[in-house]
Write a protein that holds these residues in place. Structure first.
Motif, PDB file in Angstrom:
ATOM      1  N   ILE A  24     -43.084 -22.073 -38.210  1.00 53.44           N
ATOM      2  CA  ILE A  24     -44.444 -22.586 -38.137  1.00 53.44           C
ATOM      3  C   ILE A  24     -44.858 -22.770 -36.679  1.00 53.44           C
ATOM      4  O   ILE A  24     -44.227 -23.505 -35.927  1.00 53.44           O
ATOM      5  CB  ILE A  24     -44.564 -23.930 -38.888  1.00 53.44           C
ATOM      6  CG1 ILE A  24     -44.078 -23.789 -40.327  1.00 53.44           C
ATOM      7  CG2 ILE A  24     -45.999 -24.426 -38.847  1.00 53.44           C
ATOM      8  CD1 ILE A  24     -44.085 -25.107 -41.103  1.00 53.44           C
ATOM      9  N   ASP A  25     -45.935 -22.108 -36.316  1.00 49.88           N
ATOM     10  CA  ASP A  25     -46.497 -22.204 -34.968  1.00 49.88           C
ATOM     11  C   ASP A  25     -47.441 -23.416 -34.911  1.00 49.88           C
ATOM     12  O   ASP A  25     -48.382 -23.510 -35.700  1.00 49.88           O
ATOM     13  CB  ASP A  25     -47.264 -20.906 -34.671  1.00 49.88           C
ATOM     14  CG  ASP A  25     -47.820 -20.852 -33.264  1.00 49.88           C
ATOM     15  OD1 ASP A  25     -47.708 -21.856 -32.533  1.00 49.88           O
ATOM     16  OD2 ASP A  25     -48.371 -19.797 -32.900  1.00 49.88           O
ATOM     17  N   ARG A  26     -47.206 -24.338 -33.981  1.00 53.04           N
ATOM     18  CA  ARG A  26     -48.107 -25.483 -33.815  1.00 53.04           C
ATOM     19  C   ARG A  26     -48.558 -25.623 -32.353  1.00 53.04           C
ATOM     20  O   ARG A  26     -48.798 -26.723 -31.859  1.00 53.04           O
ATOM     21  CB  ARG A  26     -47.441 -26.781 -34.290  1.00 53.04           C
ATOM     22  CG  ARG A  26     -46.232 -27.192 -33.483  1.00 53.04           C
ATOM     23  CD  ARG A  26     -45.802 -28.590 -33.864  1.00 53.04           C
ATOM     24  NE  ARG A  26     -44.532 -28.952 -33.245  1.00 53.04           N
ATOM     25  CZ  ARG A  26     -43.845 -30.052 -33.535  1.00 53.04           C
ATOM     26  NH1 ARG A  26     -44.308 -30.890 -34.441  1.00 53.04           N
ATOM     27  NH2 ARG A  26     -42.690 -30.303 -32.938  1.00 53.04           N
ATOM     28  N   SER A  27     -48.675 -24.524 -31.665  1.00 52.45           N
ATOM     29  CA  SER A  27     -49.068 -24.550 -30.254  1.00 52.45           C
ATOM     30  C   SER A  27     -50.556 -24.861 -30.115  1.00 52.45           C
ATOM     31  O   SER A  27     -51.278 -25.019 -31.099  1.00 52.45           O
ATOM     32  CB  SER A  27     -48.730 -23.208 -29.602  1.00 52.45           C
ATOM     33  OG  SER A  27     -49.376 -22.162 -30.300  1.00 52.45           O
ATOM     34  N   ASN A  28     -51.018 -24.908 -28.872  1.00 51.91           N
ATOM     35  CA  ASN A  28     -52.384 -25.374 -28.618  1.00 51.91           C
ATOM     36  C   ASN A  28     -53.466 -24.411 -29.087  1.00 51.91           C
ATOM     37  O   ASN A  28     -54.639 -24.781 -29.143  1.00 51.91           O
ATOM     38  CB  ASN A  28     -52.574 -25.691 -27.124  1.00 51.91           C
ATOM     39  CG  ASN A  28     -52.354 -24.470 -26.245  1.00 51.91           C
ATOM     40  OD1 ASN A  28     -51.996 -23.394 -26.730  1.00 51.91           O
ATOM     41  ND2 ASN A  28     -52.562 -24.637 -24.950  1.00 51.91           N
ATOM     42  N   SER A  29     -53.113 -23.180 -29.444  1.00 55.56           N
ATOM     43  CA  SER A  29     -54.114 -22.251 -29.976  1.00 55.56           C
ATOM     44  C   SER A  29     -54.341 -22.465 -31.471  1.00 55.56           C
ATOM     45  O   SER A  29     -55.262 -21.899 -32.048  1.00 55.56           O
ATOM     46  CB  SER A  29     -53.678 -20.803 -29.721  1.00 55.56           C
ATOM     47  OG  SER A  29     -52.485 -20.497 -30.430  1.00 55.56           O
ATOM     48  N   ILE A  30     -53.513 -23.299 -32.082  1.00 55.77           N
ATOM     49  CA  ILE A  30     -53.629 -23.608 -33.510  1.00 55.77           C
ATOM     50  C   ILE A  30     -54.368 -24.939 -33.647  1.00 55.77           C
ATOM     51  O   ILE A  30     -53.863 -25.978 -33.211  1.00 55.77           O
ATOM     52  CB  ILE A  30     -52.238 -23.726 -34.180  1.00 55.77           C
ATOM     53  CG1 ILE A  30     -51.381 -22.482 -33.902  1.00 55.77           C
ATOM     54  CG2 ILE A  30     -52.382 -23.980 -35.669  1.00 55.77           C
ATOM     55  CD1 ILE A  30     -51.875 -21.225 -34.546  1.00 55.77           C
ATOM     56  N   ASP A  31     -55.567 -24.918 -34.246  1.00 61.93           N
ATOM     57  CA  ASP A  31     -56.270 -26.189 -34.413  1.00 61.93           C
ATOM     58  C   ASP A  31     -55.640 -26.990 -35.551  1.00 61.93           C
ATOM     59  O   ASP A  31     -54.824 -26.488 -36.323  1.00 61.93           O
ATOM     60  CB  ASP A  31     -57.767 -25.968 -34.639  1.00 61.93           C
ATOM     61  CG  ASP A  31     -58.079 -25.186 -35.917  1.00 61.93           C
ATOM     62  OD1 ASP A  31     -57.473 -25.487 -36.966  1.00 61.93           O
ATOM     63  OD2 ASP A  31     -58.919 -24.276 -35.861  1.00 61.93           O
TER      64      ASP A  31
END
Length: 260
Positions: free
Chosen positions: A5-12
């Motif tokens: 699961i990607d939760r970086s800053n590009s993911i709102d």
């Protein structure tokens, strides 16, 4: 099964909530005998467990609790999906096991395109076919091209949902379709009725996906002439060789539509 699961800053925040709901529902579709893990990443990588755990009610509840505690990424947390991939490559793979990773991301990366290609090749070299990689995305603003490429060269495919409400259902459906592998180490060969006709099929044998009972096995190809040919697909089911022979004839082929 590895859920990345990607939760970086590009993911709102709304998209990240959809990711968590979808993984929770997908885990509920696993069966006794399956093993799974969850890996959440931004600039750091957090695992649900240091080792894969068997699917049961207790571990399912623990996974839900883990997902609830994994908050949305902080500002400035960069995406490095390629580094996260290196975390899921198992050192030892049993010949009778199918390892599947599902990367849930928008595909955004701070890495330049040329560097992305180099890292994809490095992932393929390190993986050596041990893990089949699927990618999943939802909503707008995704780099679907890189996600599609990444999964295709890793014997998987891209799952896309245009709505957040439909995403958990689609991811659960994907997991259900992957629960019953029939054969692995698939290979193909062609026997044409016209020796002068050149026929190529894709993907290559080194990148053919597993054969599943609940999923179509799709091949693409091109031919110099529309000559009939026999297709031979072979794979390994535990200690047995599975062979499927299919005669392909263009005698009654339908005319392609304008979109084709």
């Amino acid at each position: 099964y590895y859920f990345l699961i990607d939760r970086s800053n590009s993911i709102d925040k709304n998209r990240y909530q959809s990711f968590r709901r979808a993984v929770s529902r997908a885990i509920g579709c696993l069966r006794e005998g399956d093993q799974f893990n969850i890996i959440v990443f931004d600039s750091k990588v957090v695992r649900f467990s240091e080792i894969n755990v068997p699917f049961n009610r207790k571990n399912q509840e623990a996974a839900d609790l883990f997902l609830e505690k994994q908050n949305h990424g902080h500002y400035g947390a960069a995406t490095d999906i390629y580094a996260s991939l290196s975390k899921v490559i198992p050192v030892n793979v049993n010949d009778n096991e199918a390892h599947t990773a599902i990367l849930i991301s928008d595909g955004d990366s701070h890495i330049k395109v040329d560097k992305q290609r180099q890292m994809i090749n490095a992932w393929l070299e390190a993986n050596r076919g041990r893990v089949t990689l699927y990618t999943a995305a939802v909503g707008q603003g995704n780099n679907l091209a890189i996600l599609d490429l990444l999964s295709t060269v890793s014997r998987g495919s891209l799952l896309y949902s245009d709505t957040h409400t439909g995403f958990p259902r689609k991811l659960a459906k994907l997991v259900i379709s992957l629960r019953s592998p029939i054969a692995q180490e698939m290979s193909l060969s062609i026997m044409s009725s016209d020796p002068s006709s050149e026929i190529e099929l894709y993907p290559s044998s080194s990148r053919l996906p597993y054969l599943f009972s609940d999923q179509p096995f799709v091949l693409f190809g091109k031919a110099e002439k529309l000559s009939d040919f026999n297709l031979l697909l072979q794979g390994r089911n535990k200690n047995h060789v599975l062979s499927i022979k299919k005669s392909i004839s263009f005698g009654s082929a339908k005319t392609g539509t304008r979109s084709l």
